[in-house]
Scaffold this active site. Structure first.
Site, PDB file in Angstrom:
ATOM      1  N   ASP A   9       3.124   2.368  -2.771  1.00 17.14           N
ATOM      2  CA  ASP A   9       4.420   1.749  -2.455  1.00 17.14           C
ATOM      3  C   ASP A   9       4.216   0.238  -2.299  1.00 17.14           C
ATOM      4  O   ASP A   9       3.442  -0.208  -1.454  1.00 17.14           O
ATOM      5  CB  ASP A   9       4.956   2.374  -1.152  1.00 17.14           C
ATOM      6  CG  ASP A   9       6.344   1.875  -0.793  1.00 17.14           C
ATOM      7  OD1 ASP A   9       6.778   0.838  -1.330  1.00 17.14           O
ATOM      8  OD2 ASP A   9       6.988   2.511   0.049  1.00 17.14           O
ATOM      9  N   MET A  10       4.892  -0.531  -3.150  1.00 14.23           N
ATOM     10  CA  MET A  10       4.759  -1.989  -3.107  1.00 14.23           C
ATOM     11  C   MET A  10       5.276  -2.530  -1.768  1.00 14.23           C
ATOM     12  O   MET A  10       6.206  -1.974  -1.191  1.00 14.23           O
ATOM     13  CB  MET A  10       5.566  -2.625  -4.240  1.00 14.23           C
ATOM     14  CG  MET A  10       5.133  -2.218  -5.629  1.00 14.23           C
ATOM     15  SD  MET A  10       3.456  -2.740  -6.026  1.00 14.23           S
ATOM     16  CE  MET A  10       3.676  -4.520  -6.098  1.00 14.23           C
ATOM     17  N   ASP A 103       9.536   1.055  -6.922  1.00  7.71           N
ATOM     18  CA  ASP A 103       8.257   0.513  -6.419  1.00  7.71           C
ATOM     19  C   ASP A 103       7.373   1.575  -5.769  1.00  7.71           C
ATOM     20  O   ASP A 103       6.472   1.256  -5.014  1.00  7.71           O
ATOM     21  CB  ASP A 103       8.525  -0.631  -5.428  1.00  7.71           C
ATOM     22  CG  ASP A 103       8.816  -0.148  -4.022  1.00  7.71           C
ATOM     23  OD1 ASP A 103       9.447   0.932  -3.880  1.00  7.71           O
ATOM     24  OD2 ASP A 103       8.419  -0.818  -3.069  1.00  7.71           O
ATOM     25  N   GLU A 104       7.630   2.833  -6.080  1.00  4.91           N
ATOM     26  CA  GLU A 104       6.986   3.899  -5.301  1.00  4.91           C
ATOM     27  C   GLU A 104       6.700   5.110  -6.187  1.00  4.91           C
ATOM     28  O   GLU A 104       7.531   5.465  -7.030  1.00  4.91           O
ATOM     29  CB  GLU A 104       7.996   4.271  -4.214  1.00  4.91           C
ATOM     30  CG  GLU A 104       7.560   5.206  -3.170  1.00  4.91           C
ATOM     31  CD  GLU A 104       8.722   5.519  -2.220  1.00  4.91           C
ATOM     32  OE1 GLU A 104       9.730   4.765  -2.197  1.00  4.91           O
ATOM     33  OE2 GLU A 104       8.636   6.529  -1.537  1.00  4.91           O
TER      34      GLU A 104
END
Ligand code: TTP
Ligand code: MG
Length: 350
Positions: A9-10, A103-104
């Site tokens: 996750d960013m 983002d995940e």
């Protein structure tokens, strides 16, 4: 053999992309998602979080908490571009990837037979070196624990939860950290003195069913380290949607519209990037008393332009009487097709 699942996750994704593209923003409180006082924050940098700002917070409130913050209008195309680069790096490690959002993702790396901490470190370094951003990674033997682990020491986190750490490692956590426990159930449990996972662990399984309904048994087993859900690589999307639970209920119609209008832009962007079109729009909202309502409209032609989505959404929106403050609002486009003129084509083919 136990599986090895990563959850990646960013960190502060939209905000960190903005900082990367404009180094003058480095170490500043950056809030993405509102240049007007209406609408809510999509996210903010960790510097902004120290002021108490977070995702889904009304912009006027963020401005009150962090007046010196830098407020930026979202650039969805850019986030998608970076997201694609990130996923390209991930696919170098395994095909077994389940994307969860922009983002995940979950990765199943059991078949690599490598030290998972080394793999995760390499992924983190690749993303840092090739893109310039930080990602947090959680490692465990199931999805539930991997996701908890990625959140453990964000930003730039790396955490492994092993079988032998369970269940004690979870005991100090607040119950809201457990996937599947929402605000409403948490509130009821607080009333009987259940605040941490340890408190929850000691309840009999029957009570889980009372409090969480059909999810009760899943939650009972999850906090005991059992979660058999597999990493699903290809899932045909049936809809694209976006919803937010607000930190404070919203009563002003103009504010709600501003949020819906942001969703229209984002969903149009996602549909276009996948070359998909939809025919149905649904607005869902939840009142302060937790009553959920949905309103849909289906039209004869397929669409994926933001203006088209806005026009139809506006019609649905105007037909709703918001008599109470709203705690959640969402927009979904469904009835998807990859051909704009699907029906016409069928018609001529008959
Ligand atoms: P998240 O991964 O939830 O948040 P984040 O990456 O900004 O921060 P972190 O993971 O470090 O806690 O969401 C990813 C992106 O999705 C986020 O950058 C912006 C967008 N988003 C919204 O637009 N609205 C929301 O309510 C949330 C939670 C995220
Ligand atoms: Mg993130």
């Amino acid at each position: 053999m136990d599986r090895i699942i990563l959850h990646v996750d960013m960190d502060a994704f939209f905000a960190e992309v903005e900082v990367m593209d404009n180094p003058a923003l480095k170490n500043k409180p950056v809030i993405v998602g509102g240049t007007s006082s209406r609408g809510v924050a999509a996210t903010c940098s960790y510097e902004a979080r120290t002021f108490g700002v977070h995702s889904a917070m009304p912009i006027f409130k963020a401005r009150a908490l962090c007046p010196k913050g830098i407020y930026i209008r979202p650039r969805h195309w850019r986030y998608k571009e970076i997201s694609d680069e990130i996923f390209k790096i991930l696919y170098r490690y395994t095909e077994l990837i389940e994307p969860l959002s922009i983002d995940e993702a979950y990765l199943d790396i059991s078949h690599l037979h490598e030290n998972p901490i080394e793999v995760a470190t390499r992924i983190k370094n690749d993303i840092k070196d090739e893109i310039g951003l930080n990602i947090s990674i959680g490692i465990s033997y199931n999805k539930f624990l991997a996701k908890l682990a990625s959140d453990w020491n964000k930003p730039n986190g790396l955490k492994i939860i092993r079988k032998e750490d369970m269940p004690e490692i979870l005991f100090p956590l607040k119950i809201r950290k457990v996937y599947g426990i929402g605000a409403k159930s948490a509130e009821k449990l607080f009333k009987i003195g259940v605040q941490t996972v340890e408190d929850l662990y000691n309840l009999p399984i029957e009570l889980y069913k009372n409090y969480f309904g059909k999810w009760g048994e899943d939650i009972y087993w999850r906090i005991r380290g059992r979660d058999e859900r597999t990493v699903i690589t290809k899932r045909e999307r049936k809809s694209y949607g976006k919803e937010t639970t607000f930190t404070e209920d919203i009563s002003e119609k103009a504010e709600l519209w501003e949020i819906i209008s942001q969703y229209c832009d984002e969903i149009a962007f996602m549909l276009k990037s996948k070359r998909l079109y939809g025919k149905t729009i649904t607005i869902k909202y939840k009142t302060r008393n937790f009553e959920t309502h949905t309103r849909s409209k289906t039209i004869d032609v397929y669409f994926n332009e933001s203006d088209e989505i806005k026009e139809i959404s506006r019609e649905i929106f105007n037909s709703i009487e918001f008599n109470e403050a709203i705690r959640l609002i969402g927009l979904t486009v469904s009835n998807l097709s990859n051909k704009k003129n699907y029906e016409q084509l069928n018609f001529f083919n008959i």
